[in-house]
Design a protein around this motif. Structure first.
Motif, PDB file in Angstrom:
ATOM      1  N   TRP A   1       0.843  -1.198   0.000  1.00 22.19           N
ATOM      2  CA  TRP A   1       0.000   0.000   0.000  1.00 22.19           C
ATOM      3  C   TRP A   1       0.876   1.244   0.000  1.00 22.19           C
ATOM      4  N   TRP A   2       0.444   2.269  -0.736  1.00 23.81           N
ATOM      5  CA  TRP A   2       1.164   3.542  -0.741  1.00 23.81           C
ATOM      6  C   TRP A   2       0.191   4.655  -1.153  1.00 23.81           C
ATOM      7  N   PRO A   3       0.439   5.889  -0.704  1.00 25.11           N
ATOM      8  CA  PRO A   3      -0.421   7.017  -1.084  1.00 25.11           C
ATOM      9  C   PRO A   3      -0.108   7.493  -2.496  1.00 25.11           C
ATOM     10  N   SER A   4      -1.172   7.842  -3.224  1.00 26.39           N
ATOM     11  CA  SER A   4      -0.993   8.318  -4.594  1.00 26.39           C
ATOM     12  C   SER A   4      -2.145   9.241  -4.968  1.00 26.39           C
ATOM     13  N   THR A   5      -1.807  10.482  -5.292  1.00 28.71           N
ATOM     14  CA  THR A   5      -2.784  11.486  -5.717  1.00 28.71           C
ATOM     15  C   THR A   5      -4.015  11.524  -4.817  1.00 28.71           C
ATOM     16  N   GLY A   6      -3.760  11.628  -3.522  1.00 27.52           N
ATOM     17  CA  GLY A   6      -4.839  11.819  -2.571  1.00 27.52           C
ATOM     18  C   GLY A   6      -5.570  10.567  -2.140  1.00 27.52           C
ATOM     19  N   ARG A   7      -5.126   9.392  -2.563  1.00 27.32           N
ATOM     20  CA  ARG A   7      -5.771   8.145  -2.141  1.00 27.32           C
ATOM     21  C   ARG A   7      -4.704   7.085  -1.930  1.00 27.32           C
ATOM     22  N   VAL A   8      -5.121   5.978  -1.335  1.00 28.97           N
ATOM     23  CA  VAL A   8      -4.194   4.873  -1.083  1.00 28.97           C
ATOM     24  C   VAL A   8      -4.350   3.837  -2.187  1.00 28.97           C
ATOM     25  N   ARG A   9      -3.240   3.494  -2.821  1.00 27.36           N
ATOM     26  CA  ARG A   9      -3.241   2.461  -3.841  1.00 27.36           C
ATOM     27  C   ARG A   9      -2.679   1.169  -3.268  1.00 27.36           C
ATOM     28  N   SER A  10      -3.003   0.065  -3.909  1.00 25.78           N
ATOM     29  CA  SER A  10      -2.517  -1.235  -3.448  1.00 25.78           C
ATOM     30  C   SER A  10      -2.126  -2.088  -4.647  1.00 25.78           C
ATOM     31  N   HIS A  11      -1.209  -3.008  -4.391  1.00 22.78           N
ATOM     32  CA  HIS A  11      -0.764  -3.929  -5.438  1.00 22.78           C
ATOM     33  C   HIS A  11      -0.218  -5.185  -4.772  1.00 22.78           C
ATOM     34  N   ALA A  12      -0.592  -6.344  -5.317  1.00 24.35           N
ATOM     35  CA  ALA A  12      -0.054  -7.627  -4.846  1.00 24.35           C
ATOM     36  C   ALA A  12       0.830  -8.196  -5.950  1.00 24.35           C
ATOM     37  N   PRO A  13       2.152  -8.156  -5.792  1.00 23.70           N
ATOM     38  CA  PRO A  13       3.049  -8.713  -6.825  1.00 23.70           C
ATOM     39  C   PRO A  13       2.767 -10.189  -7.066  1.00 23.70           C
ATOM     40  N   ASP A  14       3.109 -10.658  -8.242  1.00 22.25           N
ATOM     41  CA  ASP A  14       2.795 -12.037  -8.611  1.00 22.25           C
ATOM     42  C   ASP A  14       3.638 -13.066  -7.863  1.00 22.25           C
ATOM     43  N   PHE A  15       4.926 -12.780  -7.657  1.00 20.68           N
ATOM     44  CA  PHE A  15       5.790 -13.747  -6.986  1.00 20.68           C
ATOM     45  C   PHE A  15       6.819 -13.033  -6.106  1.00 20.68           C
ATOM     46  N   PHE A  16       7.242 -13.751  -5.073  1.00 22.14           N
ATOM     47  CA  PHE A  16       8.431 -13.376  -4.314  1.00 22.14           C
ATOM     48  C   PHE A  16       9.340 -14.587  -4.308  1.00 22.14           C
ATOM     49  N   ALA A  17      10.599 -14.412  -4.709  1.00 18.50           N
ATOM     50  CA  ALA A  17      11.581 -15.496  -4.720  1.00 18.50           C
ATOM     51  C   ALA A  17      12.748 -15.144  -3.817  1.00 18.50           C
ATOM     52  N   ARG A  18      13.364 -16.171  -3.260  1.00 26.83           N
ATOM     53  CA  ARG A  18      14.555 -15.981  -2.433  1.00 26.83           C
ATOM     54  C   ARG A  18      15.735 -16.668  -3.122  1.00 26.83           C
ATOM     55  N   ARG A  19      16.810 -15.892  -3.315  1.00 26.37           N
ATOM     56  CA  ARG A  19      18.014 -16.459  -3.911  1.00 26.37           C
ATOM     57  C   ARG A  19      18.908 -17.075  -2.841  1.00 26.37           C
ATOM     58  N   ARG A  20      19.852 -17.879  -3.278  1.00 29.93           N
ATOM     59  CA  ARG A  20      20.780 -18.536  -2.352  1.00 29.93           C
ATOM     60  C   ARG A  20      21.612 -17.536  -1.563  1.00 29.93           C
ATOM     61  N   ASP A  21      21.845 -16.360  -2.144  1.00 31.88           N
ATOM     62  CA  ASP A  21      22.619 -15.346  -1.426  1.00 31.88           C
ATOM     63  C   ASP A  21      21.776 -14.569  -0.423  1.00 31.88           C
ATOM     64  N   GLY A  22      20.498 -14.959  -0.286  1.00 25.84           N
ATOM     65  CA  GLY A  22      19.617 -14.334   0.688  1.00 25.84           C
ATOM     66  C   GLY A  22      18.803 -13.157   0.172  1.00 25.84           C
ATOM     67  N   VAL A  23      19.120 -12.669  -1.010  1.00 25.96           N
ATOM     68  CA  VAL A  23      18.418 -11.513  -1.566  1.00 25.96           C
ATOM     69  C   VAL A  23      17.033 -11.917  -2.060  1.00 25.96           C
ATOM     70  N   GLY A  24      16.030 -11.098  -1.757  1.00 26.05           N
ATOM     71  CA  GLY A  24      14.686 -11.322  -2.248  1.00 26.05           C
ATOM     72  C   GLY A  24      14.507 -10.764  -3.648  1.00 26.05           C
ATOM     73  N   VAL A  25      13.643 -11.400  -4.417  1.00 23.33           N
ATOM     74  CA  VAL A  25      13.329 -10.952  -5.774  1.00 23.33           C
ATOM     75  C   VAL A  25      11.811 -10.891  -5.912  1.00 23.33           C
ATOM     76  N   VAL A  26      11.284  -9.719  -6.214  1.00 20.39           N
ATOM     77  CA  VAL A  26       9.856  -9.536  -6.432  1.00 20.39           C
ATOM     78  C   VAL A  26       9.605  -9.532  -7.929  1.00 20.39           C
ATOM     79  N   VAL A  27       8.595 -10.293  -8.358  1.00 16.81           N
ATOM     80  CA  VAL A  27       8.331 -10.468  -9.787  1.00 16.81           C
ATOM     81  C   VAL A  27       6.878 -10.134 -10.098  1.00 16.81           C
TER      82      VAL A  27
END
Length: 254
Positions: free
Chosen positions: A110-136
């Motif tokens: 969720w984040w504010p945008s032009t006077g209202r709150v917008r929302s978005h659910a990303p399709d995937f979250f992946a975790r790499r072996r080095d620990g870094v997250g990847v949002v897709v």
């Protein structure tokens, strides 16, 4: 082998001011099944690769998209998808040797945008072996409207602030994807049969054609499923940019 729509292009299409880090909030399903809502700066260590989806994947007569379940070898569990493109991306993540886990629709942003709150659910979250997250996110390039571009740009900015990578996938190379789809049919560990697997690994210490090696090890009907599983696991390697066939040159992956 992803076709990626550049984040810089998204920002130019979306326009407007992006929210500050403190203005972003993230909602996800907690270990006890309850809804958890936190500020973006508080979720960097949440294992989103193992959380349930934050919304359902409806299926109904006449719908234009194709939801379903993909069985992930790296997760030993099913992962949801809502389109063929998402299914292909789930398979690509599963094939990626750097990925140790991934989940579908892992959180709301969720984040504010032009006077209202917008929302978005990303399709995937992946975790790499080095620990870094990847949002897709997955969306064909010709279906990215200005509103979508704004959501993707905001998500990319949130990922940058929290230390994750972000990728917007609009397609995959056709030959590479066809090869991955074929190998995915042998992704289950039941295909790792010994001593055939070790004999193949030893034989491919020197590169040679796929079918030539299979016939040297034994009956190809019994050997090829093992060989394809080793290619899926990337213990053996082959040029994935070229169509996989009997004469493809295979070698050990180490």
């Amino acid at each position: 082998m992803w076709v990626v729509f550049m984040v810089a292009s998204l920002r130019s299409v979306s326009g407007g001011r992006l929210a500050d880090p403190v203005e972003f909030e993230v909602g996800f399903v907690g270990e006890d099944g309850s809804e958890v809502r936190r500020r973006l700066v508080e979720v960097a260590d949440v294992p989103f690769e193992r959380v349930p989806a934050v919304r359902s994947f409806p299926s109904y007569r006449g719908q234009r998209n194709y939801p379903g379940l993909y069985w992930s070898a790296c997760m030993s569990a099913h992962v949801e998808f809502e389109s063929w493109l998402e299914r292909d991306e789930a398979m690509a993540l599963d094939f990626d040797a750097s990925v140790v886990g991934f989940a579908a629709q892992p959180f709301w942003l969720w984040w504010p945008s032009t006077g209202r709150v917008r929302s978005h659910a990303p399709d995937f979250f992946a975790r790499r072996r080095d620990g870094v997250g990847v949002v897709v996110d997955c969306r064909p390039a010709d279906r990215i409207a200005a509103r979508d571009a704004a959501a993707f740009a905001a998500t990319a900015q949130a990922c940058e602030w929290v230390g994750w990578d972000y990728r917007l996938v609009s397609g995959h190379d056709a030959v590479w994807l066809a090869n991955v789809r074929w190998l995915a049919g042998y992704r289950h560990p039941r295909h790792l049969a010994e001593p055939v697997a070790q004999r193949l690994l030893d034989l491919f210490a020197s590169p040679m054609p796929l079918m030539q090696a299979a016939t040297r090890v034994g009956d190809p009907m019994a050997v090829l499923p093992v060989l394809f599983h080793l290619l899926w696991s990337q213990l053996l390697t082959v040029d994935m940019a070229v169509r996989l066939e009997a004469t493809s040159i295979v070698e050990a992956g180490w």
